[in-house]
Design a protein around this motif. Structure first.
Motif, PDB file in Angstrom:
ATOM      1  N   HIS A 114       0.843  -1.207   0.000  1.00  0.00           N
ATOM      2  CA  HIS A 114       0.000   0.000   0.000  1.00  0.00           C
ATOM      3  C   HIS A 114       0.880   1.260   0.000  1.00  0.00           C
ATOM      4  O   HIS A 114       0.636   2.209  -0.736  1.00  0.00           O
ATOM      5  CB  HIS A 114      -0.903  -0.024   1.232  1.00  0.00           C
ATOM      6  N   TYR A 115       1.940   1.217   0.815  1.00  0.00           N
ATOM      7  CA  TYR A 115       2.862   2.360   0.869  1.00  0.00           C
ATOM      8  C   TYR A 115       3.419   2.661  -0.528  1.00  0.00           C
ATOM      9  O   TYR A 115       3.432   3.804  -0.986  1.00  0.00           O
ATOM     10  CB  TYR A 115       4.002   2.059   1.862  1.00  0.00           C
ATOM     11  N   TRP A 116       3.843   1.604  -1.220  1.00  0.00           N
ATOM     12  CA  TRP A 116       4.440   1.816  -2.546  1.00  0.00           C
ATOM     13  C   TRP A 116       3.391   2.205  -3.575  1.00  0.00           C
ATOM     14  O   TRP A 116       3.667   2.970  -4.500  1.00  0.00           O
ATOM     15  CB  TRP A 116       5.228   0.576  -2.993  1.00  0.00           C
ATOM     16  N   ALA A 117       2.158   1.708  -3.395  1.00  0.00           N
ATOM     17  CA  ALA A 117       1.079   2.095  -4.320  1.00  0.00           C
ATOM     18  C   ALA A 117       0.783   3.594  -4.175  1.00  0.00           C
ATOM     19  O   ALA A 117       0.575   4.302  -5.172  1.00  0.00           O
ATOM     20  CB  ALA A 117      -0.173   1.269  -4.041  1.00  0.00           C
ATOM     21  N   VAL A 118       0.786   4.089  -2.940  1.00  0.00           N
ATOM     22  CA  VAL A 118       0.587   5.538  -2.713  1.00  0.00           C
ATOM     23  C   VAL A 118       1.752   6.300  -3.364  1.00  0.00           C
ATOM     24  O   VAL A 118       1.550   7.302  -4.059  1.00  0.00           O
ATOM     25  CB  VAL A 118       0.492   5.861  -1.200  1.00  0.00           C
ATOM     26  N   HIS A 119       2.948   5.796  -3.158  1.00  0.00           N
ATOM     27  CA  HIS A 119       4.135   6.467  -3.714  1.00  0.00           C
ATOM     28  C   HIS A 119       4.055   6.539  -5.237  1.00  0.00           C
ATOM     29  O   HIS A 119       4.316   7.591  -5.840  1.00  0.00           O
ATOM     30  CB  HIS A 119       5.397   5.723  -3.270  1.00  0.00           C
ATOM     31  N   ARG A 120       3.672   5.442  -5.869  1.00  0.00           N
ATOM     32  CA  ARG A 120       3.567   5.443  -7.343  1.00  0.00           C
ATOM     33  C   ARG A 120       2.479   6.410  -7.803  1.00  0.00           C
ATOM     34  O   ARG A 120       2.686   7.195  -8.720  1.00  0.00           O
ATOM     35  CB  ARG A 120       3.252   4.031  -7.860  1.00  0.00           C
ATOM     36  N   ALA A 121       1.332   6.371  -7.111  1.00  0.00           N
ATOM     37  CA  ALA A 121       0.221   7.254  -7.505  1.00  0.00           C
ATOM     38  C   ALA A 121       0.650   8.720  -7.373  1.00  0.00           C
ATOM     39  O   ALA A 121       0.227   9.577  -8.157  1.00  0.00           O
ATOM     40  CB  ALA A 121      -1.006   6.974  -6.643  1.00  0.00           C
ATOM     41  N   ALA A 122       1.505   8.987  -6.391  1.00  0.00           N
ATOM     42  CA  ALA A 122       1.936  10.372  -6.139  1.00  0.00           C
ATOM     43  C   ALA A 122       2.860  10.899  -7.238  1.00  0.00           C
ATOM     44  O   ALA A 122       3.057  12.108  -7.354  1.00  0.00           O
ATOM     45  CB  ALA A 122       2.646  10.449  -4.790  1.00  0.00           C
ATOM     46  N   GLN A 123       3.427  10.002  -8.049  1.00  0.00           N
ATOM     47  CA  GLN A 123       4.345  10.454  -9.107  1.00  0.00           C
ATOM     48  C   GLN A 123       3.582  10.914 -10.352  1.00  0.00           C
ATOM     49  O   GLN A 123       4.151  11.540 -11.243  1.00  0.00           O
ATOM     50  CB  GLN A 123       5.338   9.357  -9.526  1.00  0.00           C
ATOM     51  N   GLY A 124       2.300  10.604 -10.419  1.00  0.00           N
ATOM     52  CA  GLY A 124       1.509  10.937 -11.606  1.00  0.00           C
ATOM     53  C   GLY A 124       1.136  12.411 -11.650  1.00  0.00           C
ATOM     54  O   GLY A 124       1.414  13.157 -10.709  1.00  0.00           O
ATOM     55  N   PRO A 125       0.496  12.837 -12.745  1.00  0.00           N
ATOM     56  CA  PRO A 125       0.126  14.252 -12.865  1.00  0.00           C
ATOM     57  C   PRO A 125      -1.022  14.637 -11.923  1.00  0.00           C
ATOM     58  O   PRO A 125      -1.113  15.777 -11.493  1.00  0.00           O
ATOM     59  CB  PRO A 125      -0.315  14.381 -14.333  1.00  0.00           C
ATOM     60  N   ASP A 126      -1.866  13.665 -11.600  1.00  0.00           N
ATOM     61  CA  ASP A 126      -3.024  13.981 -10.760  1.00  0.00           C
ATOM     62  C   ASP A 126      -2.702  13.708  -9.299  1.00  0.00           C
ATOM     63  O   ASP A 126      -1.673  13.146  -8.976  1.00  0.00           O
ATOM     64  CB  ASP A 126      -4.229  13.133 -11.180  1.00  0.00           C
ATOM     65  N   ASP A 127      -3.625  14.111  -8.451  1.00  0.00           N
ATOM     66  CA  ASP A 127      -3.439  13.913  -7.015  1.00  0.00           C
ATOM     67  C   ASP A 127      -4.712  13.293  -6.443  1.00  0.00           C
ATOM     68  O   ASP A 127      -5.504  13.960  -5.780  1.00  0.00           O
ATOM     69  CB  ASP A 127      -3.135  15.275  -6.361  1.00  0.00           C
ATOM     70  N   PRO A 128      -4.922  11.997  -6.724  1.00  0.00           N
ATOM     71  CA  PRO A 128      -6.170  11.357  -6.275  1.00  0.00           C
ATOM     72  C   PRO A 128      -6.168  11.105  -4.769  1.00  0.00           C
ATOM     73  O   PRO A 128      -5.123  11.204  -4.125  1.00  0.00           O
ATOM     74  CB  PRO A 128      -6.161  10.035  -7.048  1.00  0.00           C
ATOM     75  N   PRO A 129      -7.321  10.725  -4.205  1.00  0.00           N
ATOM     76  CA  PRO A 129      -7.349  10.345  -2.787  1.00  0.00           C
ATOM     77  C   PRO A 129      -6.589   9.046  -2.547  1.00  0.00           C
ATOM     78  O   PRO A 129      -6.526   8.185  -3.431  1.00  0.00           O
ATOM     79  CB  PRO A 129      -8.842  10.168  -2.478  1.00  0.00           C
ATOM     80  N   ALA A 130      -6.022   8.910  -1.363  1.00  0.00           N
ATOM     81  CA  ALA A 130      -5.239   7.706  -1.046  1.00  0.00           C
ATOM     82  C   ALA A 130      -6.105   6.448  -1.082  1.00  0.00           C
ATOM     83  O   ALA A 130      -5.593   5.339  -1.270  1.00  0.00           O
ATOM     84  CB  ALA A 130      -4.577   7.869   0.318  1.00  0.00           C
ATOM     85  N   SER A 131      -7.415   6.596  -0.933  1.00  0.00           N
ATOM     86  CA  SER A 131      -8.305   5.417  -1.002  1.00  0.00           C
ATOM     87  C   SER A 131      -8.316   4.814  -2.411  1.00  0.00           C
ATOM     88  O   SER A 131      -8.674   3.649  -2.582  1.00  0.00           O
ATOM     89  CB  SER A 131      -9.730   5.801  -0.600  1.00  0.00           C
ATOM     90  N   SER A 132      -7.901   5.612  -3.425  1.00  0.00           N
ATOM     91  CA  SER A 132      -7.979   5.118  -4.807  1.00  0.00           C
ATOM     92  C   SER A 132      -7.006   3.962  -5.055  1.00  0.00           C
ATOM     93  O   SER A 132      -7.155   3.241  -6.030  1.00  0.00           O
ATOM     94  CB  SER A 132      -7.701   6.254  -5.800  1.00  0.00           C
TER      95      SER A 132
END
Ligand SMILES: Cc1cc2nc3c(=O)[nH]c(=O)nc-3n(C[C@H](O)[C@H](O)[C@H](O)COP(=O)(O)OP(=O)(O)OC[C@H]3O[C@@H](n4cnc5c(N)ncnc54)[C@H](O)[C@@H]3O)c2cc1C
Length: 414
Positions: A114-132
């Motif tokens: 989960h930690y790494w999934a949040v980290h990967r999502a954070a590298q994208g252009p958007d800033d979705p909720p952590a629940s995504s």
């Protein structure tokens, strides 16, 4: 303690960690006059200790998080406080709370993923909720949410992945035996603080800045505002002329809620040694985390956050106690009920000078921390935990922003 002078070089609003740090640095520089305006009759803000027969109770901050990089851990040691460096056993609390060892290992693996999934999502252009990034129907989804309400004071659906990813956790967590609040009180010693001086309006259109308080009007060449983000967003502290960008940035950084309940517990439980960390339920989002006999003291600290904490705060200490006692009876058996007595509870949401516990960034608002920290016209400055880029939501993060802002103020006056 100081009365409120009619004018100073630098005024600081708020004697929490950020305000104390800023004022100390300004006083040490020994070339400007300073006063801190504090609404309450005490210093420390969201770091506040009260005393009980079961030892000091930190109603707000307790942990020196990222202690190996924590400016307040260094201050505590310099001032001779007794710092407990034993690392809390948070990792293995599932198997102590009714789960099997296999389940606990599965949780540890999933938490890492989960930690790494949040980290990967954070590298994208958007800033979705952590629940995504949660796996739909995932076994541990309720526990991910519950742990988020303790760490971030809010559920994952409200939390920006980018902001969450920017927080720097070294994994080292220490405690001050005398209470974190005692450390802040010690640091506030020697700082000129006018208590009972709640600022209601800041007039910054003229040559000097004017701060309106019930004790009168203060005129200052520079002002450092350290009130919680919710006080700026909600207009409790008004700016004239208005600062809509500042209010918008503060609104992107609401205060979540985390509260504490302290139960006196004069007894031992199997496996408790002198301290035990537990979770009430690994399957419900509405649950509490427990420290049984923290630092060997005769009590249980109960910690809970998010929407659940808002509801329990409205319901009051009796409802908090009933909930915690039921969960503890589930963990230890019914005999424990008669041995638990409420000592104290926090209610940070209804505290008019806190309005909540610590800030989180809404999805899409991670950059609001930098916007909130930006000075206005080179003379109106902002500090506080919500302004920290990497240690937001903490006392040491707030303290660092205070030091940095004081340096910027001194440079602007040079
Ligand atoms: C339950 C709980 C547990 C926590 N646990 C931890 C932890 O373990 N470790 C950790 O590092 N952090 C923890 N925190 C967070 C930490 O306490 C805060 O992030 C930090 O103390 C914030 O400091 P600050 O100076 O930014 O704000 P504050 O402490 O809120 O200081 C702001 C000051 O401004 C004053 N004020 C407000 N409005 C006005 C006004 N209009 N005029 C004048 N004065 C005003 C307030 O009274 C206050 O003294 C916890 C917080 C809570 C509530």
């Amino acid at each position: 303690m100081a009365g409120m002078p009619p004018e100073v070089d630098v005024a600081v609003i708020g004697a929490g960690a950020a305000g104390i740090a800023a004022a100390r640095r300004l006083v040490e520089a020994d070339r400007v006059s300073v006063v801190v305006l504090e609404a309450r009759e005490r210093a420390g803000g969201r770091v506040w200790v009260v005393y009980s027969s079961a030892g000091p109770l930190d109603l707000g901050a307790e942990w020196l998080h990222s202690a190996d990089r924590n400016v307040l851990a260094r201050e505590a040691q310099r001032l001779g406080f007794s710092v407990n460096r034993r690392r809390p056993d948070w990792t293995t609390r599932l198997s102590r709370s009714g789960e099997t060892r296999d389940a606990e290992e599965d949780w540890i693996r999933e938490r890492e993923a989960h930690y790494w999934a949040v980290h990967r999502a954070a590298q994208g252009p958007d800033d979705p909720p952590a629940s995504s990034v949660l796996v739909p129907g995932g076994r541990w989804n309720a526990l991910f949410d519950a742990t988020s309400t303790w760490a971030n004071a809010v559920e994952l659906d409200c939390l920006s992945v980018k902001d969450n990813d920017r927080y720097e956790d070294s994994g080292v967590n220490w405690r001050v035996r005398e209470g974190y609040g005692r450390l802040l009180t010690a640091l506030a010693g020697g700082v000129p603080i006018a208590f009972g001086a709640a600022a209601s309006r800041i007039e910054h259109g003229g040559r000097r800045i004017r701060v309106i308080t019930p004790q009168g009007t203060l005129s200052a060449a520079r002002l450092i505002v350290t009130v919680p983000s919710a006080a700026i967003a909600g207009g409790r502290l008004a700016f004239d002329p208005p600062l809509p960008d500042k209010e918008a940035a503060a609104a992107g950084l609401p205060l979540g809620l985390a509260n504490k309940l302290f139960l006196g517990f004069d007894g031992a439980v199997a496996g408790a040694g002198d301290e035990l960390f537990l979770i009430g339920s690994t399957r419900r989002r509405e649950t509490m985390s427990y420290q049984v006999r923290p630092l060997g003291r005769p009590r249980i600290n109960c910690f809970f956050g998010g929407r659940f904490a808002d509801q329990l705060e409205r319901d009051g200490i009796e409802a908090m106690t009933a909930f915690a006692v039921d969960e503890l009876a589930g963990l230890f058996g019914s005999e424990i009920r008669a041995r638990l007595k409420p000592l104290a509870a926090s209610a940070w949401r209804s505290d008019p000078f806190a309005l909540g516990s610590y800030s989180y960034a809404l999805p899409g608002h991670a950059d609001d921390r930098a916007r909130l920290a930006e000075p206005v016209d080179g003379r109106l400055f902002f500090a506080g935990e919500a302004c920290s880029p990497n240690f937001f939501s903490t006392a040491h993060g707030a303290y660092e922003t205070g030091l940095k802002t004081a340096d910027a103020v001194l440079a602007s006056l040079a």
